[in-house]
Design a protein around this motif. Structure first.
Motif, mmCIF file in Angstrom:
data_model
loop_
_atom_site.group_PDB
_atom_site.id
_atom_site.type_symbol
_atom_site.label_atom_id
_atom_site.label_comp_id
_atom_site.label_asym_id
_atom_site.label_seq_id
_atom_site.Cartn_x
_atom_site.Cartn_y
_atom_site.Cartn_z
ATOM 1 N N LYS A 1 15.068 -9.600 40.702
ATOM 2 C CA LYS A 1 13.972 -8.904 41.405
ATOM 3 C C LYS A 1 14.487 -8.368 42.730
ATOM 4 N N MET A 2 14.349 -7.051 42.907
ATOM 5 C CA MET A 2 14.862 -6.406 44.104
ATOM 6 C C MET A 2 13.755 -6.031 45.083
ATOM 7 N N VAL A 3 12.562 -5.796 44.560
ATOM 8 C CA VAL A 3 11.431 -5.385 45.399
ATOM 9 C C VAL A 3 10.221 -6.166 44.907
ATOM 10 N N ARG A 4 9.592 -6.907 45.820
ATOM 11 C CA ARG A 4 8.536 -7.834 45.418
ATOM 12 C C ARG A 4 7.399 -7.157 44.679
ATOM 13 N N GLU A 5 6.931 -6.035 45.213
ATOM 14 C CA GLU A 5 5.838 -5.336 44.539
ATOM 15 C C GLU A 5 6.366 -4.048 43.925
ATOM 16 N N LEU B 1 15.842 -4.957 38.764
ATOM 17 C CA LEU B 1 16.888 -3.970 39.053
ATOM 18 C C LEU B 1 16.832 -2.792 38.092
ATOM 19 N N GLU B 2 16.598 -3.053 36.800
ATOM 20 C CA GLU B 2 16.643 -1.925 35.868
ATOM 21 C C GLU B 2 15.487 -0.954 36.025
ATOM 22 N N THR B 3 14.405 -1.365 36.687
ATOM 23 C CA THR B 3 13.331 -0.406 36.964
ATOM 24 C C THR B 3 13.714 0.542 38.101
ATOM 25 N N LEU B 4 14.782 0.202 38.816
ATOM 26 C CA LEU B 4 15.195 0.980 39.989
ATOM 27 C C LEU B 4 16.500 1.726 39.774
ATOM 28 N N ALA B 5 17.333 1.236 38.855
ATOM 29 C CA ALA B 5 18.705 1.746 38.828
ATOM 30 C C ALA B 5 19.269 2.028 37.445
ATOM 31 N N SER B 6 18.479 1.873 36.388
ATOM 32 C CA SER B 6 18.997 2.208 35.054
ATOM 33 C C SER B 6 19.026 3.720 34.888
ATOM 34 N N ALA C 1 24.499 16.092 40.634
ATOM 35 C CA ALA C 1 24.836 15.454 41.911
ATOM 36 C C ALA C 1 26.295 15.741 42.270
ATOM 37 N N ALA C 2 27.160 15.671 41.270
ATOM 38 C CA ALA C 2 28.592 15.939 41.514
ATOM 39 C C ALA C 2 28.796 17.375 41.976
ATOM 40 N N ALA C 3 27.903 18.277 41.528
ATOM 41 C CA ALA C 3 28.009 19.693 41.914
ATOM 42 C C ALA C 3 27.284 19.970 43.227
ATOM 43 N N GLY C 4 26.732 18.913 43.852
ATOM 44 C CA GLY C 4 26.150 19.100 45.178
ATOM 45 C C GLY C 4 24.646 19.245 45.210
ATOM 46 N N ASP C 5 23.989 19.136 44.070
ATOM 47 C CA ASP C 5 22.527 19.263 44.075
ATOM 48 C C ASP C 5 21.910 18.138 44.905
ATOM 49 N N GLU C 6 21.054 18.521 45.842
ATOM 50 C CA GLU C 6 20.579 17.551 46.823
ATOM 51 C C GLU C 6 19.605 16.527 46.219
ATOM 52 N N LEU C 7 18.692 17.025 45.387
ATOM 53 C CA LEU C 7 17.712 16.116 44.803
ATOM 54 C C LEU C 7 18.401 15.133 43.859
ATOM 55 N N ALA C 8 19.307 15.639 43.045
ATOM 56 C CA ALA C 8 20.046 14.760 42.124
ATOM 57 C C ALA C 8 20.838 13.728 42.915
ATOM 58 N N THR C 9 21.428 14.150 44.024
ATOM 59 C CA THR C 9 22.197 13.231 44.864
ATOM 60 C C THR C 9 21.309 12.125 45.416
ATOM 61 N N ARG C 10 20.093 12.488 45.813
ATOM 62 C CA ARG C 10 19.171 11.472 46.336
ATOM 63 C C ARG C 10 18.790 10.460 45.270
ATOM 64 N N VAL C 11 18.616 10.967 44.040
ATOM 65 C CA VAL C 11 18.248 10.064 42.940
ATOM 66 C C VAL C 11 19.395 9.086 42.652
ATOM 67 N N VAL C 12 20.608 9.595 42.626
ATOM 68 C CA VAL C 12 21.772 8.745 42.361
ATOM 69 C C VAL C 12 21.947 7.743 43.506
ATOM 70 N N ASP C 13 21.762 8.222 44.715
ATOM 71 C CA ASP C 13 21.925 7.367 45.887
ATOM 72 C C ASP C 13 20.919 6.212 45.876
ATOM 73 N N PHE C 14 19.695 6.530 45.483
ATOM 74 C CA PHE C 14 18.661 5.490 45.422
ATOM 75 C C PHE C 14 19.065 4.399 44.434
ATOM 76 N N ALA C 15 19.467 4.808 43.237
ATOM 77 C CA ALA C 15 19.880 3.831 42.218
ATOM 78 C C ALA C 15 21.080 3.026 42.714
ATOM 79 N N ALA C 16 22.051 3.714 43.290
ATOM 80 C CA ALA C 16 23.268 3.038 43.758
ATOM 81 C C ALA C 16 22.953 2.040 44.870
ATOM 82 N N SER C 17 21.960 2.363 45.699
ATOM 83 C CA SER C 17 21.649 1.461 46.804
ATOM 84 C C SER C 17 21.150 0.115 46.276
ATOM 85 N N TYR C 18 20.340 0.142 45.222
ATOM 86 C CA TYR C 18 19.868 -1.134 44.654
ATOM 87 C C TYR C 18 20.960 -1.812 43.840
ATOM 88 N N LEU C 19 21.783 -1.025 43.156
ATOM 89 C CA LEU C 19 22.916 -1.647 42.451
ATOM 90 C C LEU C 19 23.834 -2.348 43.451
#
Lengths: 318, 318
Positions: free
Chosen positions: A165-169, A181-186, A221-239
């Motif tokens: 569990k990474m986030v209580r609620e 974790l898998e609800t946040l980073a899969s 994200a690898a090509a620099g797309d900002e929204l995709a990068t944010r999504v990957v970053d969010f998942a990576a932060s919890y991983l």
């Protein structure tokens, strides 16, 4: 002498013959056909094994044992599949049934465990005595190896990093919990989050569509797309945070990231490493390798062969 | 034949003689006097050991080995105290110095590890092959035992449950991180939270004062004080969640809660069990014992004697 390694998935049966040094001699695959029932699945495994042996000019007697990884929970000591939703199995005595069908000793384990064993034996985990492998896919699977052996724990199902569990609620998980974790980073969570951002009016060069997957998001994200990068970053932060917590508890010598997203390489590995280091802070007193899995689809076959080898060695020691 | 177990704290040196079955024969204590320097501390340890032996009619030769637990980080293989702020030690070669002073083989480890060993040998952990012990105090210490041995991990310092991250943007921890478990659930954190609630105008039958500690809060909670109960509940909720995550990763057979607050009993154990069960949800497929530590202050002495015994057994096997 060789070993039969079987990676039984909901869609495909992959199998291979592996020598005792872990070299894959030959591999093949057939559809699982799970809907036809367990007997038919085992029949296809046996046919595939026979075909592989014949192709190598081997008799079935040259195969000394078989290992099989399955997508579900396994009572390893009994060789019993407790629950494998993708195969429609519940309390299925796989070891006994498959041993009878193949006329071989059989070892059974969960597919994430088998992949971790494979990577330790022949892949990114070679040379490490302990490692944590996390596989990012529809969910998040994991295998913890301590002192060269899979840690199965008191409940027998081993490491379940996907459900720490990474986030209580946090978001509701199919397991009944919240903030797993898998609800946040899969891979699934990345796609869901990306779509939520799009629905909220945020823009991306990447279009939504029925085939949108984590692969496309990682490529964008690898090509620099900002929204995709944010999504990957969010998942990576919890991983990274979950991995740091695991390191603070058991301190594995290496972390291996597997599954489709890991094949995208640095676009996901670099932020995972960054957040892991950030979460560990002063507790990281030396470098800790975070490596992409190396065996891809073959990890399941090679790891299953390793299971078989350990079974044979264990028998000999008695 | 017996073993010398030493629990070296910042204020007090406790030591005892323990037989090879783990029975405490005699114990004693003297002030640490850390400010006088390491040499003086070792001198007091040696004097205490001599007094204990004489009191039992034993010669120092009857003591076969010594173990010592210290409040700080230890390089176990080298017997080196890396950092022990309460003793003003940094990179102090404790094993070599103490072995020379006592003329005995000496084993050194962190005090949380030693307490876990003590509880496994003679306390609440008897009969378990793996356990996680969490000690609630000023901070939160922990010791993870797997297959009967302390798990020290890649960094050598073992389990650091006090510093797993529970809340991403949580309270600042002295370790430099944020949201560490001990910022949310240590005795110190309970007192801080209680005072914050009082300062915000909430009422309690319990008065603030310079001596207010977790013990008073737990006593008030046990007597039904609502604010104290909320404070305990908050700490227990994060302890339960952190323990659930640990169980999902390594699956110990039992969890032992030590430290002053654990002595308050059910008022803290019951909510910890509740939140652990809640966090584990469907993943808990059978009961998991959550037990109060049983040895109290003696855990450090008995665990240190166990360290010594393991050292001797290890030597014999070579």
């Amino acid at each position: 002498m060789c070993l039969l390694g079987i990676d039984l998935g909901g869609t495909t049966i992959k199998a291979g013959l592996v020598d005792i040094k872990g070299r894959l001699l030959v591999k093949g695959q057939v559809p699982t056909g799970a809907a036809e029932g367990a007997g038919a699945v085992l029949e296809r495994i046996a046919t595939l094994a026979g075909d592989l042996a014949r192709g190598q000019g081997l008799a079935m007697q040259d195969i000394k044992g078989a290992g099989i990884g399955i997508p579900g929970s396994v009572e390893v000591e009994k060789g019993l599949v407790h629950l494998a939703p993708n195969l429609f199995w519940r309390d299925y005595p796989l070891r006994a049934e498959l041993a009878a069908r193949l006329n071989l000793p059989v070892a059974v384990d969960n597919d994430a465990h088998v992949a971790a064993l494979g990577e330790m034996w022949q892949g990114a985990g070679q040379g490490f005595n302990s490692l944590l492998m996390v596989t990012i896919g529809t969910g998040i699977g994991s295998g913890l190896i301590i002192d060269g052996h899979i840690r199965r724990g008191v409940f027998g199902y081993g490491a379940e990093m996907g459900h720490v569990k990474m986030v209580r609620e946090g978001p509701q998980c199919h397991c009944g919990g919240r903030g797993c974790l898998e609800t946040l980073a899969s891979a699934t969570a990345m796609v869901r989050r990306f779509r939520e951002y799009l629905a909220a009016g945020q823009s991306s060069r990447l279009q939504d569509g029925p085939d949108l997957g984590a692969r496309e998001i990682l490529t964008a994200a690898a090509a620099g797309d900002e929204l995709a990068t944010r999504v990957v970053d969010f998942a990576a932060s919890y991983l990274g945070m979950a991995l740091a917590n695991a390191v603070l508890l058991v301190g594995p010598e290496a972390i291996i990231i597997g599954g489709g997203p890991a094949q995208a390489g640095e676009v996901i590995l670099a932020p995972i490493r960054k957040y892991l280091a950030e979460s560990l802070g002063a507790w990281q007193i030396k470098p800790l390798p975070v490596l992409a899995a190396r065996l891809g689809n073959e990890a399941g076959i090679i790891g299953a062969a390793r299971l078989a080898l350990e079974l044979l060695e264990h028998r000999e020691s008695f």
